[in-house]
Motif scaffolding. Structure first.
Motif, short mmCIF file in Angstrom:
data_model
loop_
_atom_site.label_atom_id
_atom_site.label_comp_id
_atom_site.label_asym_id
_atom_site.label_seq_id
_atom_site.Cartn_x
_atom_site.Cartn_y
_atom_site.Cartn_z
N UNK A 1 0.76 -1.22 -0.15
CA UNK A 1 -0.13 0.11 -0.04
C UNK A 1 0.72 1.13 -0.06
N UNK A 2 2.04 1.14 -0.01
CA UNK A 2 3.08 2.46 -0.09
C UNK A 2 2.63 3.02 -1.36
N UNK A 3 2.77 4.45 -1.55
CA UNK A 3 2.59 5.26 -2.96
C UNK A 3 3.73 6.13 -2.81
N UNK A 4 4.46 6.49 -4.24
CA UNK A 4 5.09 7.76 -4.27
C UNK A 4 4.38 8.91 -3.79
N UNK A 5 5.40 9.89 -3.54
CA UNK A 5 4.72 11.06 -3.29
C UNK A 5 5.07 12.09 -4.38
N UNK A 6 4.06 12.35 -5.07
CA UNK A 6 4.27 13.33 -6.40
C UNK A 6 4.78 14.54 -5.89
N UNK A 7 4.58 15.02 -4.90
CA UNK A 7 4.73 16.41 -4.45
C UNK A 7 6.53 16.45 -4.30
N UNK A 8 7.06 15.41 -4.07
CA UNK A 8 8.49 15.34 -3.93
C UNK A 8 9.27 15.61 -5.33
N UNK A 9 8.42 15.51 -6.44
CA UNK A 9 9.15 15.73 -7.66
C UNK A 9 9.01 17.33 -8.17
N UNK A 10 8.10 17.95 -7.50
CA UNK A 10 7.73 19.35 -7.84
C UNK A 10 8.85 20.07 -7.16
N UNK A 11 9.45 21.47 -7.96
CA UNK A 11 10.32 22.29 -7.16
C UNK A 11 10.11 22.59 -5.76
#
Lengths: 216, 235
Positions: A179-189
């Motif tokens: 159930x882990x998901x990548x944090x999309x916010x991390x890729x943003x500046x």
């Protein structure tokens, strides 16, 4: 005057200080913009760190050799010309003999010209110090810049894309299946800025000498 | 720092600029042949990637000669124009011309499994700069065999993912025409239904690049529509 050894303690300090106590990003707060731009993945961060190190060191050396003949009134333009010439030369050579590297770097090569660390080191150090010291100072500051870039990129790539240097770490650990998901916010500046802030916070809480005096 | 006279400052500036100009123009002239060779190899390499062949730089030319059989240019109505080498035609530049002057390169190729395909270039704009690619179509002129994309400076981790294999492979098997109508391929943000032959998943966080890519496919392949149709009928 007694001759100083090539790697005297004073000179070694020029390399080690920018790695910690006098880091160009976390303490001098220079070059932050490019630190945000290239840290979504480790590979471009590493390539950028290496290129900046080479260019700061060489332009420091050149400016230091010319320092007695540069007229003070046009010194900024002279510095800019030296940096821009070097960057264009490196870019041309890469395109001719290391095409794959040049593809990796793409627009970042141009970004190096605008990196404040370069102008900062030329103005603050190379103009008033000898060539060898200036060269070491360039290496040290480039490495200090690089180390922060790599730390930020490591966390952004791991938590944002689940990979390290493109290797799918999270997937191999089997975290997605529970159930882990990548944090999309991390890729943003903005996340680069926040991670940078956390690094500065940790560094300052460990080394009290970096704190400004309380003015009140 | 010493105080220098105005005369010295002027002379210093002039001499410095002259030296820099000589160094840079020398470097540009001397390195150009090597650079052009690299661009040529790169172009051939991308074309081979669109038909699923990944070559090392040294082997590219040999593989290209083996797999790319024929090339020609067509105009907007799909007629073949003679006397132009398709390899030298830069689609990005062609698109800026007046409609009647646009020349579209077409490459006929065979894949590893001896399937006849055609490769056409596409060219457009992403978020930060140009994006481009090659689309390989099966002989029905409708089904995509494979694609390859590249970009100049899209954001790493976001838009830059368009040249990753996981993304490019989503296009294989998709179709351009619904019956007789050209529909192109759309990039869907919330996840495309895998059975939808006209849509693929967009890149999350790379919205503007994805949109640019979608527009690039629609515009460039749209120019080829008359050519593709006239070849479909012939079958």
């Amino acid at each position: 005057m007694e001759k100083e050894p090539v790697f005297s303690p004073k000179r070694l300090k020029m390399i080690t200080e920018p790695l910690g106590k006098n880091n160009p990003i976390t303490v001098q707060v220079l070059g932050v913009c490019s630190a945000l731009a290239v840290t979504a993945k480790l590979k471009p961060a590493l390539v950028m760190a290496f290129s900046v190190t080479v260019i700061v060191a060489v332009s420091n050396l050149i400016i230091s050799l010319m320092r007695k003949s540069i007229p003070g009134r046009i010194r900024i333009i002279v510095q800019l010309t030296v940096i821009a010439t070097l960057v264009i030369l490196v870019d041309q050579f890469l395109k001719a003999y290391a095409f794959d590297v040049s593809k990796q770097l793409s627009v970042f090569v141009g970004l190096i010209i605008t990196n404040c660390i370069l102008m900062g080191r030329l103005e603050a150090f190379a103009l008033s110090n000898g060539p060898w010291e200036s060269f070491l100072d360039g290496i040290g500051n480039g490495a200090g810049y690089g180390i922060i870039l790599v730390i930020v990129a490591f966390f952004r790539e791991l938590l944002g894309s689940g990979t390290v240097f493109g290797y799918p770490v999270i997937e191999k650990l089997g975290l997605y299946s529970i159930g882990y998901e990548n944090n999309g916010l991390m890729i943003l500046p903005p996340m680069a800025l926040i991670i940078l802030g956390i690094i500065i916070w940790i560094q300052r809480s460990r080394d009290k000498s970096l704190l400004e005096e309380d003015k009140q | 720092m010493k105080d220098f006279s105005n005369r010295y400052i002027f002379t210093f500036a002039v001499v410095m600029v002259a030296i820099v100009a000589v160094i840079l123009s020398l470097a540009a002239t001397l390195l150009r042949p090597a650079q052009e060779r690299n661009y040529e190899v790169e172009k051939k390499k991308s074309m081979l990637e669109s038909i699923g062949l990944f070559a090392e730089r040294e082997d590219v030319t040999a593989m290209y000669d083996k797999h790319i059989r024929e090339s020609f240019v067509v105009d907007l109505s799909g007629n073949i124009i003679t006397g132009v080498d398709a390899f030298d035609v830069d689609l990005g530049k062609e698109l800026k011309k007046k409609e009647n002057d646009i020349r579209l390169p077409v490459f006929k190729a065979v894949t590893e499994s001896d399937e006849d395909v055609i490769i056409v270039p596409v060219s457009g704009t992403g978020l930060w700069g140009p994006i481009w690619g090659y689309i390989a179509l099966k002989s029905d002129m409708n089904t995509i065999f494979g694609v390859t994309y590249d970009h100049q400076g899209e954001t790493p981790g976001l838009g830059a993912e368009i040249n990753e294999t996981f993304f490019e492979s989503r296009f294989s098997g998709k179709k351009l025409f619904k019956g007789d109508t050209f529909v192109s391929i759309s990039l869907v943000k919330t996840g495309a239904d895998p059975s939808d032959q006209y849509a693929v998943d967009a890149i999350s966080g790379g919205t503007i690049t994805s949109r640019g890519l979608e527009a690039m496919l629609k515009d460039c392949l749209g120019f080829y529509e008359p050519f593709l149709k006239s070849n479909m009928e012939r079958q």
